[in-house]
Design an enzyme around this catalytic site. Structure first.
Site, PDB file in Angstrom:
ATOM      1  N   HIS A  68      13.016  36.136  25.235  1.00 23.42           N
ATOM      2  CA  HIS A  68      13.235  36.105  23.789  1.00 23.42           C
ATOM      3  C   HIS A  68      11.969  35.774  22.998  1.00 23.42           C
ATOM      4  CE1 HIS A  68      13.886  31.679  24.276  1.00 23.42           C
ATOM      5  NE2 HIS A  68      13.468  31.632  23.037  1.00 23.42           N
ATOM      6  N   ASP A 115      16.492  35.938  30.727  1.00 27.08           N
ATOM      7  CA  ASP A 115      15.530  35.526  29.705  1.00 27.08           C
ATOM      8  C   ASP A 115      14.155  35.242  30.321  1.00 27.08           C
ATOM      9  OD1 ASP A 115      14.516  34.920  27.246  1.00 27.08           O
ATOM     10  OD2 ASP A 115      15.481  32.962  27.071  1.00 27.08           O
ATOM     11  N   SER A 205      10.352  27.007  24.239  1.00 27.52           N
ATOM     12  CA  SER A 205      10.805  28.200  24.962  1.00 27.52           C
ATOM     13  C   SER A 205       9.666  28.880  25.696  1.00 27.52           C
ATOM     14  CB  SER A 205      11.364  29.231  23.984  1.00 27.52           C
ATOM     15  OG  SER A 205      12.652  28.898  23.638  1.00 27.52           O
TER      16      SER A 205
HETATM   17  N1  ARG Z   1      15.063  28.575  22.071  1.00 33.20           N
HETATM   18  C1  ARG Z   1      14.129  27.493  21.930  1.00 33.20           C
HETATM   19  C2  ARG Z   1      12.760  28.026  21.660  1.00 33.20           C
HETATM   20  O1  ARG Z   1      12.686  29.177  21.324  1.00 33.20           O
HETATM   21  C3  ARG Z   1      14.179  26.535  23.072  1.00 33.20           C
HETATM   22  C4  ARG Z   1      15.259  25.614  22.829  1.00 33.20           C
HETATM   23  C5  ARG Z   1      15.491  24.695  23.948  1.00 33.20           C
HETATM   24  N2  ARG Z   1      16.449  23.768  23.504  1.00 33.20           N
HETATM   25  C6  ARG Z   1      16.921  22.765  24.201  1.00 33.20           C
HETATM   26  N3  ARG Z   1      17.764  21.965  23.629  1.00 33.20           N
HETATM   27  N4  ARG Z   1      16.550  22.555  25.433  1.00 33.20           N
HETATM   28  O2  ARG Z   1      11.774  27.312  21.622  1.00 33.20           O
END
Ligand code: ARG
Length: 257
Positions: A68, A115, A205
């Protein structure tokens, strides 16, 4: 980084879970990544990507990140990679650019698995690389790191790499929690970890969750993928399970050579 559609879905879930708890005390998450700044050189394969994600150097010329975090498969010269430093502003930082990206074929959005993505750099970096775990992992504590937010409510990314120890949460427990929030986990593709005092957060992420390999060396077991808020009670962080994707990732890396 969070894609808009998923972000909106998660925000909706977040709001409804908050209103469901109206009256009860919703405590803000503190210390999301556990609050420790990584000393220079401790995690030499950790890299920062310019779209606001983390990644790992898995070959001198290849970075592994989350699906993503990238647009898709193909020629890509827009990702700037900062490597070899804890402090992104350090003069010792090594930089490179993306040349090509391969994203997992089945990728739809982070909540549905697949992902991961690999990025070929315009030049090899002279830094250690991180091996991918071969075996599915059992219970235990693992380490997550990133330059992302240190609190759910924070609006800033960090200049220095932070790391925290996160406990693994069993699939069944994690799946039950997220089912209530309307997301169905894919047990072979997702790993859950985290607590109310340690978790990844927005901006982490693509970065690694690591554990110890058979000879005690660090191996990468997960990729930071998503979560409902950060360090929320009952909602652990969700990671891409690398043992499942190792063969596909290795095949993609061969195509990038
Ligand atoms: N989707 C998030 C990002 O793009 C990562 C989120 C991880 N969240 C968590 N509570 N571990 O950075």
């Amino acid at each position: 980084m969070v894609r808009k559609a998923t972000m909106l879905a998660l925000v909706a879930v977040l709001l409804s879970s908050q209103s469901a708890q109206a009256g009860s005390l919703v405590r803000p998450a503190r210390d999301v990544v556990g609050g420790l700044v990584a000393p220079q050189g401790k995690f030499p394969w950790a890299v920062r990507l310019s779209m606001g994600c983390g990644g790992t150097l898995i070959e001198p010329r290849v970075v592994l990140t989350a699906g993503h975090c990238v647009d898709g498969t193909g020629k890509n010269e827009s990702i700037q990679v900062t490597a070899g430093v804890t402090d992104l502003k350090s003069r010792r930082a090594q930089t490179a650019r993306s040349e090509r990206v391969i994203r997992a074929e089945g990728f739809v959005d982070e909540t549905r698995g697949d992902d991961w993505a690999v990025v070929r750099l315009d030049k090899p970096l002279r830094l250690p690389t991180l091996p991918l775990a071969q075996d599915p992992i059992g219970a235990g504590a693992f380490v997550v790191m990133g330059w992302g937010q240190t609190q759910e409510a924070s609006i800033q990314q960090e200049e220095r790499l932070h790391y925290a120890t996160v406990p693994i949460v069993p699939d069944a427990k994690c799946a039950a929690a997220y089912q209530k929030a309307g997301v169905t986990l894919v047990p072979e593709e997702h790993l859950c970890a985290g607590s109310t005092t340690a978790d990844a957060c927005q901006g982490d992420s693509g970065g690694p969750m690591i554990g110890h390999g058979r000879r005690g060396e660090w191996v990468q077991v997960g990729i930071v993928s998503w979560g409902l808020g950060c360090a929320r009670d009952g909602y652990p962080g969700v990671y891409t399970q690398l043992s499942t994707f190792r063969p596909a990732i290795r095949a993609a890396v061969r195509k990038l050579r």
